[in-house]
Design a protein around this motif. Structure first.
Motif, PDB file in Angstrom:
ATOM      1  N   GLU A 121       0.804  -1.248   0.045  1.00 17.94           N
ATOM      2  CA  GLU A 121       0.011  -0.031   0.034  1.00 17.94           C
ATOM      3  C   GLU A 121       0.931   1.321  -0.032  1.00 17.94           C
ATOM      4  O   GLU A 121       0.506   2.195  -0.697  1.00 17.94           O
ATOM      5  CB  GLU A 121      -1.037  -0.158   1.138  1.00 17.94           C
ATOM      6  N   MET A 122       1.781   1.377   0.946  1.00 15.17           N
ATOM      7  CA  MET A 122       2.792   2.470   0.923  1.00 15.17           C
ATOM      8  C   MET A 122       3.434   2.867  -0.531  1.00 15.17           C
ATOM      9  O   MET A 122       3.791   3.622  -0.917  1.00 15.17           O
ATOM     10  CB  MET A 122       4.026   2.223   1.831  1.00 15.17           C
ATOM     11  N   ARG A 123       3.811   1.532  -1.185  1.00 16.09           N
ATOM     12  CA  ARG A 123       4.677   1.734  -2.610  1.00 16.09           C
ATOM     13  C   ARG A 123       3.610   2.166  -3.459  1.00 16.09           C
ATOM     14  O   ARG A 123       3.916   2.926  -4.315  1.00 16.09           O
ATOM     15  CB  ARG A 123       5.190   0.149  -2.900  1.00 16.09           C
ATOM     16  N   LYS A 124       2.366   1.567  -3.303  1.00 14.60           N
ATOM     17  CA  LYS A 124       1.394   2.239  -4.391  1.00 14.60           C
ATOM     18  C   LYS A 124       1.046   3.677  -4.235  1.00 14.60           C
ATOM     19  O   LYS A 124       1.096   4.475  -5.128  1.00 14.60           O
ATOM     20  CB  LYS A 124       0.060   1.399  -4.040  1.00 14.60           C
ATOM     21  N   ILE A 125       0.879   4.178  -3.063  1.00  6.11           N
ATOM     22  CA  ILE A 125       0.732   5.549  -2.490  1.00  6.11           C
ATOM     23  C   ILE A 125       2.123   6.388  -3.278  1.00  6.11           C
ATOM     24  O   ILE A 125       1.933   7.346  -3.710  1.00  6.11           O
ATOM     25  CB  ILE A 125       0.584   5.761  -1.117  1.00  6.11           C
ATOM     26  N   ARG A 126       3.290   5.764  -3.015  1.00  6.99           N
ATOM     27  CA  ARG A 126       4.327   6.692  -3.351  1.00  6.99           C
ATOM     28  C   ARG A 126       4.533   6.723  -4.942  1.00  6.99           C
ATOM     29  O   ARG A 126       4.821   7.741  -5.504  1.00  6.99           O
ATOM     30  CB  ARG A 126       5.776   5.991  -2.945  1.00  6.99           C
ATOM     31  N   THR A 127       4.147   5.657  -5.471  1.00  8.71           N
ATOM     32  CA  THR A 127       4.239   5.465  -6.897  1.00  8.71           C
ATOM     33  C   THR A 127       3.149   6.534  -7.531  1.00  8.71           C
ATOM     34  O   THR A 127       3.351   7.205  -8.513  1.00  8.71           O
ATOM     35  CB  THR A 127       3.868   4.205  -7.412  1.00  8.71           C
ATOM     36  N   ILE A 128       1.959   6.421  -6.857  1.00 13.71           N
ATOM     37  CA  ILE A 128       0.833   7.440  -7.463  1.00 13.71           C
ATOM     38  C   ILE A 128       1.373   8.923  -7.244  1.00 13.71           C
ATOM     39  O   ILE A 128       1.187   9.598  -8.219  1.00 13.71           O
ATOM     40  CB  ILE A 128      -0.361   7.140  -6.772  1.00 13.71           C
ATOM     41  N   ILE A 129       1.851   9.063  -6.052  1.00 17.57           N
ATOM     42  CA  ILE A 129       2.305  10.476  -5.805  1.00 17.57           C
ATOM     43  C   ILE A 129       3.411  11.014  -6.932  1.00 17.57           C
ATOM     44  O   ILE A 129       3.429  11.951  -7.382  1.00 17.57           O
ATOM     45  CB  ILE A 129       2.970  10.839  -4.264  1.00 17.57           C
ATOM     46  N   TYR A 130       4.492   9.912  -7.030  1.00 15.58           N
ATOM     47  CA  TYR A 130       5.503  10.374  -8.101  1.00 15.58           C
ATOM     48  C   TYR A 130       4.875  10.362  -9.256  1.00 15.58           C
ATOM     49  O   TYR A 130       5.415  11.438 -10.185  1.00 15.58           O
ATOM     50  CB  TYR A 130       6.373   8.997  -8.148  1.00 15.58           C
TER      51      TYR A 130
END
Length: 149
Positions: free
Chosen positions: A112-121
């Motif tokens: 979930e954290m990786r998904k959030i970071r990827t979306i923000i990036y």
């Protein structure tokens, strides 16, 4: 100065490794498969040697304690080993569900954290960079479709 030199070497080796993986994926996967096969064979062989040593030691102890013949000694050693294995499996059955729950929670949180970071990036990228990512991804897929199969 030296750390900058090693940094350049490590980046160059990383680029070379990526190129080799992209240009020769079948060779890389075959080498990895063979490596893991050899490691697996070594682990199994070591486990077999340890088991044979324990069994031989138990044979001698049971034979000297109870003064039995070969067949009776083998039966007694078999049931001793079976009892130990069943006890280990019982203890693992009590221990593993908790580990599974904690590992599952960590993995889901990390994803979930990786998904959030990827979306923000992705949202912070300019349109030209998004187009570059799409083009590179499309080229990689086309390369594998046309050349790898």
């Amino acid at each position: 100065m030296i750390s900058e030199y090693y940094s350049k070497i490590s980046k160059a080796l990383l680029v070379i490794a990526i190129l080799v993986i992209m240009l020769l994926p079948d060779v890389v996967f075959e080498l990895l498969f063979e490596f893991f096969h050899i490691v697996w064979e070594l682990i199994v062989e070591f486990a077999d040697i340890v088991f044979e040593g324990v069994e031989s030691g138990l044979d001698h102890v049971v034979e000297s304690l109870f003064e039995t013949d070969l067949h009776d000694t083998q039966i007694i050693v078999f049931y001793i080993i079976l009892a130990v294995v069943l006890y280990v499996f019982y203890r693992l059955s009590l221990f593993i569900p908790g580990i599974y729950r904690r590992l599952k929670k960590r993995i889901l949180t990390g994803l979930e954290m990786r998904k959030i970071r990827t979306i923000i990036y992705w949202q912070g990228l300019p349109l030209i960079e998004k187009a570059k990512f799409a083009a590179i991804g499309t080229l990689i897929v086309l390369y594998y479709v046309f050349f790898a199969f």
